[in-house]
Design an enzyme around this catalytic site. Sequence first.
Site, PDB file in Angstrom:
ATOM      1  N   TYR A   1       5.307   3.646  24.555  1.00  0.00           N
ATOM      2  CA  TYR A   1       4.282   4.037  23.312  1.00  0.00           C
ATOM      3  C   TYR A   1       4.195   5.472  23.192  1.00  0.00           C
ATOM      4  CZ  TYR A   1       0.717   3.093  20.163  1.00  0.00           C
ATOM      5  OH  TYR A   1       0.299   2.819  19.000  1.00  0.00           O
TER       6      TYR A   1
ATOM      7  N   LEU B   1      -5.995  -3.602  22.074  1.00  0.00           N
ATOM      8  CA  LEU B   1      -6.438  -5.076  21.796  1.00  0.00           C
ATOM      9  C   LEU B   1      -5.388  -6.044  21.314  1.00  0.00           C
ATOM     10  CD1 LEU B   1      -9.671  -4.144  20.122  1.00  0.00           C
ATOM     11  CD2 LEU B   1      -9.674  -5.042  22.204  1.00  0.00           C
TER      12      LEU B   1
ATOM     13  N   ALA C   1       0.879  -1.449   0.052  1.00  0.00           N
ATOM     14  CA  ALA C   1       0.162   0.096  -0.060  1.00  0.00           C
ATOM     15  C   ALA C   1       0.785   1.295  -0.093  1.00  0.00           C
ATOM     16  CB  ALA C   1      -1.143   0.125   1.389  1.00  0.00           C
TER      17      ALA C   1
END
Length: 400
Positions: free
Chosen positions: A236, A274, A112
């Site tokens: 993070y 998740l 992509a």
Amino acid sequence: MIIQPRTRGFICLTAHPDGALQSVKNQIEYVKSKGELENGPKKVLVIGASTGFGLSSRIEAAFGSGAATIGVFFEKASSEGKMGTAGWYNSAAFEKEAAAAGLYAKSINGDAFSDEVKQQTIDLIKKDLGQIDLVVYSLASPRRTHPKTGVAYASVLKPIGQAFTNKTVDFHTGAVTDISIQPVDKDEDIQNTIAVMGGEDWKFWMEDLKNAGVLADGVKTVAYSYIGPELTFPIYRNGTIGQAKNDLEASVTTIDNLLADIHGKSYVSVNKALVTQSSSAIPVVPLYISLLYKVMKAKGTHEGTIEQMERLFSERLYTADGKVPLDEAGRIRIDDWEMADDVQAEVAKLWDSVTSENLSEISDIEGYRKEFFNLFGFEMDGIDYEKDTNEDVKIPSIAE
Ligand code: NAI
């Protein structure tokens, strides 16, 4: 072939087509149980459509509002005697279910980040759909070759400034240990991570789609970000990946300007932590997710990718009054239940006390482990893993 899970660290090397089909079916059932989204999107491009949030976005668009979907992803195809990747089987399953429901669905398997795949996508939109009204950008990749310069960038997952020491878990063995991660030693690593996971490629996509005239008036586009709790900030949000997310979030202004004359709008949605192939690669995060799952399941607020995407579409992007609720920084928040004060207070308390000994009692490590295997089509209820299965599954639109 009989397909069993084979893992190396946080990677599963095998994938099960029947399990993938079951997992896609389960997601479709969930979306259908929520009823039709009245003013939802009708012609949708999902970039990063084969797993995780992107796959769930595609399912929500198709089965929640009857949308025609084009999915772009980078997966290994299956052939006789050779397994495909989970995302390949998921996409084959999705196309099968979409066809059975009379929904248009085509897929493009390729890089992509390249100009070629962007052009291929534009040609397909022109040929089949004319214009699209939603672009979901959900890529997660460790590397990117820049389409204009040919430079290959690799992202890193490191803290910035100082070393970070905290607990982490090996979710296969349940061992909780301390991990020390050294900070990036050169600014170049930060820039490389921004080049891979920042907003430039999203902007390139939107520019190319706009210039080709394939974006409908009022088009929306959404990309995904993460913030999370303070305990993961060093690795993070304040780490290299966080810099890339800042860059992604900042590109909303540029994309909004680009889309202004066609009344388009871009959004960043901050999603919940998740279990996906990408998040399992980040140190510390899987232990946080195991504790978070335990707390949120007990409160009845736990969501997976499909529940998140259903809420994103019905309660954020396509509300009845057309208003999109945003936070003070202009972002959509569907991490609101994760970040709720009571949830975070409980997770923080559990974090302090968690050890290898009490892990299975105070965390949902078993749920984490099961979801990890589910990503690859394993441990799905109702599938006989001792049975011979056909590994050579075609994606109809790619087999053409
Ligand atoms: P994922 O690993 O499940 O999915 C990544 C997708 O990108 C797959 O469809 C894959 O085929 C595609 N892809 C990767 N490289 C590609 C390339 N070169 N060309 C074409 N397709 C390519 O990842 P996940 O977790 O769903 O992440 C999607 C987005 O959501 C990311 O921006 C991530 O940072 C964000 N996010 C993830 C959270 C999590 O806890 N997993 C939380 C909040 C945001």
